[in-house]
Design an enzyme around this catalytic site. Structure first.
Site, PDB file in Angstrom:
ATOM      1  N   LYS A 287     -28.874   2.181 -33.632  1.00  0.00           N
ATOM      2  CA  LYS A 287     -29.035   0.956 -32.842  1.00  0.00           C
ATOM      3  C   LYS A 287     -30.073   1.166 -31.749  1.00  0.00           C
ATOM      4  O   LYS A 287     -30.272   2.293 -31.301  1.00  0.00           O
ATOM      5  CB  LYS A 287     -27.697   0.589 -32.161  1.00  0.00           C
ATOM      6  CG  LYS A 287     -26.621   0.057 -33.070  1.00  0.00           C
ATOM      7  CD  LYS A 287     -25.370  -0.269 -32.275  1.00  0.00           C
ATOM      8  CE  LYS A 287     -24.253  -0.797 -33.167  1.00  0.00           C
ATOM      9  NZ  LYS A 287     -24.566  -2.054 -33.840  1.00  0.00           N
ATOM     10  N   ARG A 361     -16.714  -2.118 -41.880  1.00  0.00           N
ATOM     11  CA  ARG A 361     -16.167  -2.540 -43.177  1.00  0.00           C
ATOM     12  C   ARG A 361     -15.788  -1.337 -44.035  1.00  0.00           C
ATOM     13  O   ARG A 361     -14.911  -1.441 -44.900  1.00  0.00           O
ATOM     14  CB  ARG A 361     -17.178  -3.453 -43.887  1.00  0.00           C
ATOM     15  CG  ARG A 361     -18.495  -2.815 -44.168  1.00  0.00           C
ATOM     16  CD  ARG A 361     -19.601  -3.815 -44.456  1.00  0.00           C
ATOM     17  NE  ARG A 361     -20.129  -4.442 -43.235  1.00  0.00           N
ATOM     18  CZ  ARG A 361     -21.082  -5.376 -43.221  1.00  0.00           C
ATOM     19  NH1 ARG A 361     -21.598  -5.816 -44.349  1.00  0.00           N
ATOM     20  NH2 ARG A 361     -21.509  -5.884 -42.090  1.00  0.00           N
TER      21      ARG A 361
HETATM   22  N1  BES Z   1     -19.931  -3.014 -34.180  1.00  0.00           N
HETATM   23  C1  BES Z   1     -21.029  -3.701 -34.746  1.00  0.00           C
HETATM   24  C2  BES Z   1     -20.986  -5.198 -34.527  1.00  0.00           C
HETATM   25  C3  BES Z   1     -21.078  -5.648 -33.093  1.00  0.00           C
HETATM   26  C4  BES Z   1     -22.307  -5.860 -32.523  1.00  0.00           C
HETATM   27  C5  BES Z   1     -19.956  -5.892 -32.360  1.00  0.00           C
HETATM   28  C6  BES Z   1     -22.397  -6.284 -31.216  1.00  0.00           C
HETATM   29  C7  BES Z   1     -20.041  -6.312 -31.058  1.00  0.00           C
HETATM   30  C8  BES Z   1     -21.250  -6.515 -30.489  1.00  0.00           C
HETATM   31  C9  BES Z   1     -21.065  -3.453 -36.248  1.00  0.00           C
HETATM   32  O1  BES Z   1     -20.633  -2.211 -36.652  1.00  0.00           O
HETATM   33  C10 BES Z   1     -22.483  -3.569 -36.688  1.00  0.00           C
HETATM   34  O2  BES Z   1     -23.269  -2.779 -36.270  1.00  0.00           O
HETATM   35  N2  BES Z   1     -22.773  -4.554 -37.529  1.00  0.00           N
HETATM   36  C11 BES Z   1     -24.093  -4.756 -38.014  1.00  0.00           C
HETATM   37  C12 BES Z   1     -24.012  -5.074 -39.483  1.00  0.00           C
HETATM   38  C13 BES Z   1     -25.326  -5.024 -40.195  1.00  0.00           C
HETATM   39  C14 BES Z   1     -25.884  -3.626 -40.200  1.00  0.00           C
HETATM   40  C15 BES Z   1     -25.141  -5.508 -41.609  1.00  0.00           C
HETATM   41  C16 BES Z   1     -24.705  -5.907 -37.233  1.00  0.00           C
HETATM   42  O3  BES Z   1     -23.989  -6.829 -36.840  1.00  0.00           O
HETATM   43  O4  BES Z   1     -25.900  -5.854 -36.987  1.00  0.00           O
HETATM   44 MN    MN Z   2     -22.179  -0.751 -36.583  1.00  0.00          MN
END
Ligand code: BES
Ligand code: MN
Ligand code: ZN
Length: 509
Positions: A287, A361
């Protein structure tokens, strides 16, 4: 943080030996009755005079502090504006209680006597109004200050030690007592969730989260068991273990069990499943730095499940419940899982990894498979799963999807009672195509960003299969940027109250 003790007594509010009295006023009322009228009379008509002068209107958010100068044992009276009586509901009662509690704290109140808001002309049931008062007060005063060397710099919350809830009518006392008790249990659970989710991930590791669940079990009599890496290998948790393999922290699969005393053996247990990613760096698909600190709270779903189980143990519904928290840390390292990897989940299905940041997931795939194999039904999962849910819904509603409309409707009804916002997104068969893989049974993510909250839910659907299931994507609401009503800056504890209500309703069926 010190929260006031709540005590319920019958009597006359004007004679209470406390420092501050709290009464209320609906907008447009010119001759207050009830407790507000009694206080007004004791003050020689001061409240009516302020109304007449146009200084007191009863508007929502209005606080009027009146000094009593010896006319009452209490030195001060606070008149809380409740807004228009039409449309007053439990949500407003709860939020008013929270705002009022913070107002009282900022004024250095120590022992306070109050009436329940809205049970008179507000038309709210006394027990429900009392629950809202207790919930709002204890949620509104929450602070995460255990790491502050100098606590309470701005105001003295150690001094706010007691809130006396005064009821004039002795016949209503039992209902109010019961409401306050349920409210206290609910708020304490919500605040536990907040404590766990606000904690830094250096302390809040999967093992530490398991210890928190063990502590809850020891205090409440719930059954507790946690499974480590080796055991999960035996259980076939290939998806969770793939996420965990990049981290030095051992993953855990945490389970809590509440056995309902009189539940018929034929009635399946409800499973509450919470995502427990104790830190989500994104892994190899790392990230950006901005905002990454908030990913210490990526175990908010898991924390909500542990907290809800604490309340469930106290409230004793007539249905058995399992709380399941797959917990791991998502890190980039030489041992981390990688895009392109193919792993096998606990139900035997293979997953083609596309983006290591879609780790939630993976954990839930194994946990849902396990819950389904155990025969639990319905399955309710709660997870900070996708940024896409925030894109779709904005900051005030969390998402809900599932494979069974009755289960979804049950959660939505519980959420409404609890005062939490969820909005259903579609999860029809059309979306199955989004997660088809050429080389494995399931593709970990959709292609592109469109419908990201739904494609994530569709992956989970592959593991809940046909067991009645609802999925709560709390990424939009797990955190608050400001103090507002029952919310305080930081973790919100969202879904704790909804899950408690859902289980209580399920037990009453
Ligand atoms: N934990 C994150 C989602 C999230 C983002 C929760 C911001 C709270 C605040 C999750 O694990 C994630 O990173 N999801 C990705 C999925 C994508 C890679 C398909 C996302 O939302 O970008
Ligand atoms: Mn994530
Ligand atoms: Zn995550």
């Amino acid at each position: 943080m010190n929260l006031p003790r709540l005590t319920v007594t019958t009597g006359d509010i004007t004679t209470q030996q406390v420092d501050t009295l709290v009464v209320n006023l609906f907008e447009g009322v010119t001759a207050p009755g009830g407790a507000t009228g009694a206080v007004d009379a004791a003050l020689g008509g001061a409240i009516t005079q302020l109304i007449g002068d146009g200084e007191l209107k009863g508007k929502s958010g209005e606080y009027t502090l009146i000094h009593t100068f010896g006319k009452l044992p209490a030195r001060r009276v606070v008149v809380v504006g409740l807004g228009k009586a039409a449309g007053f509901d439990l949500n407003r009662a709860r939020n008013v209680a929270a705002e009022t509690a913070r107002y009282l704290r900022s004024k250095g109140a120590k022992r306070v006597a109050t009436i329940v808001h809205g049970a008179g002309i507000g038309g709210v049931e006394p027990a429900a109004a009392a629950q809202a008062l207790a919930e709002g007060t204890l949620m509104g005063l929450y602070r995460f200050d255990r790491h502050k060397s100098k606590r309470n710099e701005t105001s003295d919350d150690a001094g706010f030690t007691e809130l006396l809830v005064i009821e004039h009518d002795a016949a209503k006392l039992p209902a109010i007592q019961q409401g306050v008790e349920i409210g206290r249990i609910t708020a304490e659970a919500t605040n536990l969730c907040r404590d766990l989710a606000n904690e830094g991930s250096n302390e809040m590791t999967p093992k530490h989260l398991a210890e928190a669940a063990r502590t809850v079990a020891a205090a409440t009599g719930l059954a507790f068991r946690t499974y480590g890496r080796d055991e999960m290998q035996q259980m076939g948790f290939g998806a969770l273990l793939a996420v965990a393999q990049g981290s030095a922290q051992e993953p855990q699969f945490i389970t809590l069990h509440y056995q309902a005393p009189g539940a018929p053996a034929s009635k399946p247990a409800v499973a509450l499943v919470g995502k427990g990613v104790t830190f989500d760096s994104g892994g190899i698909s790392i990230k950006p730095a901005e905002g990454m600190d908030a990913m210490k709270s990526d175990m908010s779903g898991g924390a909500a499940v542990i907290a809800a189980m604490q309340a469930i143990a106290a409230l004793k519904p007539a249905v058995s419940v399992w709380g399941l928290v797959p917990a791991a840390e998502n890190m980039p390292s030489a041992t981390a899982y990688k895009p392109g990897d193919i792993v096998k989940a606990a139900n035997g299905k293979t997953i083609e990894v596309v983006n290591t940041d879609a780790e939630g997931r993976m954990l839930l795939a194994d946990a849902l498979s396990w819950a389904r194999k155990e025969g639990f039904s319905p399955l309710i999962d709660v997870a900070t799963l996708t940024g896409a849910a925030s894109v779709a819904l904005g900051p005030y509603y969390a998402g809900i999807m599932g494979n069974d409309q009755a289960t979804i409707d049950g959660v939505l009804a519980a959420a409404k009672e609890a005062g939490e916002n969820f909005w259903q997104l579609p999860l029809t068969d059309e979306y199955k195509d989004l997660v088809k893989s050429d080389i494995a049974d399931v593709r970990q993510t959709g292609t592109g960003r469109a419908g990201g909250a739904i494609s994530a839910a569709q992956v989970l659907h592959e593991f809940a299969e046909d067991t009645p299931w609802a999925h709560l994507d709390i990424a939009p609401t797990y955190r608050s940027n400001s103090d507002k009503g029952v919310l305080v800056k930081g973790s919100t504890g969202v879904a704790v109250r909804t899950m408690i209500r859902f289980v209580m309703r399920q037990g009453a069926e």
